[in-house]
Write an enzyme that holds these catalytic residues in place. Structure first.
Site, PDB file in Angstrom:
ATOM      1  CE1 TYR A  95      -4.874   3.080 -19.870  1.00  0.00           C
ATOM      2  CE2 TYR A  95      -3.442   1.864 -21.348  1.00  0.00           C
ATOM      3  CZ  TYR A  95      -3.700   2.395 -20.103  1.00  0.00           C
ATOM      4  OH  TYR A  95      -2.778   2.240 -19.087  1.00  0.00           O
ATOM      5  CB  ILE A 140       2.779  -2.496 -13.447  1.00  0.00           C
ATOM      6  CG1 ILE A 140       3.704  -1.749 -14.422  1.00  0.00           C
ATOM      7  CG2 ILE A 140       3.244  -2.319 -12.001  1.00  0.00           C
ATOM      8  CD1 ILE A 140       5.164  -2.174 -14.416  1.00  0.00           C
ATOM      9  CB  SER A 188       0.469   3.244 -21.024  1.00  0.00           C
ATOM     10  OG  SER A 188       0.495   1.885 -21.404  1.00  0.00           O
ATOM     11  CB  SER A 196      -6.397   8.802 -23.172  1.00  0.00           C
ATOM     12  OG  SER A 196      -5.965   7.570 -22.587  1.00  0.00           O
ATOM     13  CE  LYS A 197      -2.665   5.906 -19.298  1.00  0.00           C
ATOM     14  NZ  LYS A 197      -2.459   6.545 -17.984  1.00  0.00           N
ATOM     15  CG  ASN A 249      -0.980   6.928 -11.052  1.00  0.00           C
ATOM     16  OD1 ASN A 249      -0.240   6.188 -11.676  1.00  0.00           O
ATOM     17  ND2 ASN A 249      -1.882   6.480 -10.177  1.00  0.00           N
TER      18      ASN A 249
HETATM   19  N1  LIG Z   1      -0.829  -1.748 -14.323  1.00  0.00           N
HETATM   20  C1  LIG Z   1      -0.278  -1.686 -15.521  1.00  0.00           C
HETATM   21  O1  LIG Z   1       0.145  -2.712 -16.088  1.00  0.00           O
HETATM   22  C2  LIG Z   1      -0.145  -0.359 -16.231  1.00  0.00           C
HETATM   23  C3  LIG Z   1       0.534  -0.318 -17.437  1.00  0.00           C
HETATM   24  C4  LIG Z   1       0.687   0.887 -18.100  1.00  0.00           C
HETATM   25  C5  LIG Z   1       0.170   2.036 -17.548  1.00  0.00           C
HETATM   26  N2  LIG Z   1      -0.509   1.985 -16.370  1.00  0.00           N
HETATM   27  C6  LIG Z   1      -1.041   3.231 -15.841  1.00  0.00           C
HETATM   28  O2  LIG Z   1      -0.667   3.362 -14.481  1.00  0.00           O
HETATM   29  C7  LIG Z   1      -1.637   4.177 -13.803  1.00  0.00           C
HETATM   30  C8  LIG Z   1      -2.062   3.482 -12.540  1.00  0.00           C
HETATM   31  O3  LIG Z   1      -2.683   2.249 -12.892  1.00  0.00           O
HETATM   32  P1  LIG Z   1      -2.755   1.017 -11.910  1.00  0.00           P
HETATM   33  O4  LIG Z   1      -2.442  -0.157 -12.707  1.00  0.00           O
HETATM   34  O5  LIG Z   1      -2.017   1.312 -10.669  1.00  0.00           O
HETATM   35  O6  LIG Z   1      -4.338   0.977 -11.653  1.00  0.00           O
HETATM   36  P2  LIG Z   1      -5.226   0.722 -10.356  1.00  0.00           P
HETATM   37  O7  LIG Z   1      -4.525  -0.149  -9.382  1.00  0.00           O
HETATM   38  O8  LIG Z   1      -6.553   0.309 -10.876  1.00  0.00           O
HETATM   39  O9  LIG Z   1      -5.346   2.168  -9.713  1.00  0.00           O
HETATM   40  C9  LIG Z   1      -6.047   3.182 -10.376  1.00  0.00           C
HETATM   41  C10 LIG Z   1      -6.169   4.365  -9.435  1.00  0.00           C
HETATM   42  O10 LIG Z   1      -6.792   5.426 -10.129  1.00  0.00           O
HETATM   43  C11 LIG Z   1      -7.955   5.857  -9.413  1.00  0.00           C
HETATM   44  N3  LIG Z   1      -8.948   6.263 -10.382  1.00  0.00           N
HETATM   45  C12 LIG Z   1      -9.447   5.557 -11.425  1.00  0.00           C
HETATM   46  N4  LIG Z   1     -10.375   6.272 -12.074  1.00  0.00           N
HETATM   47  C13 LIG Z   1     -10.443   7.471 -11.423  1.00  0.00           C
HETATM   48  C14 LIG Z   1     -11.220   8.624 -11.616  1.00  0.00           C
HETATM   49  N5  LIG Z   1     -12.138   8.729 -12.578  1.00  0.00           N
HETATM   50  N6  LIG Z   1     -11.029   9.662 -10.771  1.00  0.00           N
HETATM   51  C15 LIG Z   1     -10.132   9.598  -9.761  1.00  0.00           C
HETATM   52  N7  LIG Z   1      -9.375   8.515  -9.537  1.00  0.00           N
HETATM   53  C16 LIG Z   1      -9.546   7.467 -10.361  1.00  0.00           C
HETATM   54  C17 LIG Z   1      -8.380   4.631  -8.588  1.00  0.00           C
HETATM   55  O11 LIG Z   1      -9.094   4.979  -7.412  1.00  0.00           O
HETATM   56  P3  LIG Z   1     -10.715   4.933  -7.362  1.00  0.00           P
HETATM   57  O12 LIG Z   1     -11.123   3.661  -8.002  1.00  0.00           O
HETATM   58  O13 LIG Z   1     -11.044   5.052  -5.912  1.00  0.00           O
HETATM   59  O14 LIG Z   1     -11.162   6.124  -8.121  1.00  0.00           O
HETATM   60  C18 LIG Z   1      -7.018   4.072  -8.224  1.00  0.00           C
HETATM   61  O15 LIG Z   1      -6.480   4.780  -7.110  1.00  0.00           O
HETATM   62  C19 LIG Z   1      -2.742   4.418 -14.824  1.00  0.00           C
HETATM   63  O16 LIG Z   1      -2.521   5.656 -15.440  1.00  0.00           O
HETATM   64  C20 LIG Z   1      -2.540   3.319 -15.849  1.00  0.00           C
HETATM   65  O17 LIG Z   1      -3.047   3.684 -17.098  1.00  0.00           O
HETATM   66  C21 LIG Z   1      -0.693   0.815 -15.696  1.00  0.00           C
END
Ligand SMILES: NC(=O)c1ccc[n+]([C@@H]2O[C@H](COP(=O)([O-])OP(=O)(O)OC[C@H]3O[C@@H](n4cnc5c(N)ncnc54)[C@H](OP(=O)(O)O)[C@@H]3O)[C@@H](O)[C@H]2O)c1
Length: 273
Positions: free
Chosen positions: A160, A193, A147, A163-164, A95
């Site tokens: 991005y 989200i 995503s 990669s996805k 994730n």
């Molecule tokens: N939010 C959206 O609208 C959305 C939409 C489509 C897809 N997504 C996908 O959903 C997933 C979660 O996103 P989110 O929105 O929940 O983001 P988020 O709140 O920023 O959380 C990201 C998480 O990933 C960890 N992380 C980031 N870079 C890392 C690295 N290099 N190594 C290890 N851990 C890492 C962060 O912890 P640390 O910073 O401590 O490393 C954090 O726990 C992602 O794959 C994102 O692409 C999100």
């Protein structure tokens, strides 16, 4: 009345990358509520340890391991430590991700590489280090957070979505090669989200929220729990026969078209996801 909890994860060990924030944190909390032991992985030690301390309980352990998902040596070390501690990983939720908002002509090579390292190679490193133990126990369940940008291209520059989309290839290969050995893979593709990642680009204020909501036919921004609910189903034995699926959870945003007919308006530019 159903007496057994069909969504019980009791006895299962889950490893969730990025389990310390947003979507990953909601999945972590949900898995713990349903009885799994959960290992959360992230870079920020203080944040990770405070979350694991809050969620840890005797029947459902929650342990934090510090690791940069884009660093293959760190991933190898963490996987070895987790296998030493629990002896197995039943559910692997890949994730963690990063992104840079850049127009194609402005993409920095280092950013391109970093996004691919964390978002695409990172999942491969975890799979590479855990797959033998899954093959040995004849069971493994791999869930990717992809995503909806793989459908629209609208978000996080070009690195991005690239990669996805690559995750789909990884998932396909897992199913093709390993289903017969009890290992399956599925993807979840969120839309917009409400997480820290989203709020870095879209501050939480009425004007911005109204703008985002106007692009979502369902009428609201997604919640991390919307994603965690499917992640729970996919981790449970209820979904045992489901493999190779990529489920979009976006309140219908992929059906949205700007009045001009294009997917992204001039204002949204590369800020859309
Ligand atoms: N939010 C959206 O609208 C959305 C939409 C489509 C897809 N997504 C996908 O959903 C997933 C979660 O996103 P989110 O929105 O929940 O983001 P988020 O709140 O920023 O959380 C990201 C998480 O990933 C960890 N992380 C980031 N870079 C890392 C690295 N290099 N190594 C290890 N851990 C890492 C962060 O912890 P640390 O910073 O401590 O490393 C954090 O726990 C992602 O794959 C994102 O692409 C999100």
């Amino acid at each position: 009345m159903v007496e057994t909890d069909l969504l019980s994860l009791e006895g299962k060990v889950a490893l969730i990358t990025g389990g310390t924030s947003g979507i990953g944190l909601a999945i972590t909390e949900t898995y713990i509520q349903h009885g799994a032991h959960v290992v959360i992985v992230g870079r920020n030690k203080k944040k990770g340890e405070s979350i694991s301390k809050r969620l840890d309980r005797p029947q459902s352990r929650c342990l934090f391991f510090q690791c940069d998902a884009g660093d293959q040596e760190q991933v190898k070390t963490v996987c070895l430590q987790v296998l030493e501690k629990f002896g197995k990983v039943d559910v692997l939720v890949l994730n963690a991700a990063t992104e840079y908002t850049e127009a194609i002509s402005e993409i920095k090579m280092a950013h391109w590489q970093r996004v691919l390292d964390v978002n695409l190679s990172g999942p491969f490193y975890f799979i590479r280090n855990l797959v033998d133990s899954m093959i040995k126990q004849k069971k493994g369940n791999i869930i990717f957070t992809s995503s909806a940008v793989t459908l629209t291209g609208a978000g996080g520059g070009m690195h991005y979505p690239a990669s996805k989309a690559g995750l789909k290839g990884i998932a396909n290969r897992i199913n093709y090669e390993l289903l017969g050995k009890g290992i399956r893979a599925n993807l979840i593709s969120p839309g917009v989200i409400d997480t820290p990642m989203l709020r870095k680009k879209y501050p939480d204020n009425p004007e911005v929220n109204k703008h985002l909501e106007s692009q979502i036919p369902y009428g609201r921004i997604g919640k991390p729990q919307d994603i965690a609910n499917l992640a729970l189903f996919l981790a449970s034995d209820l979904s045992d026969y489901i493999c190779g699926q990529d489920v979009v959870i976006d309140g219908g945003r992929t059906f949205y078209r700007h009045p001009k007919g294009s997917l992204a308006s001039k204002n949204d530019d590369q800020n859309d996801r």
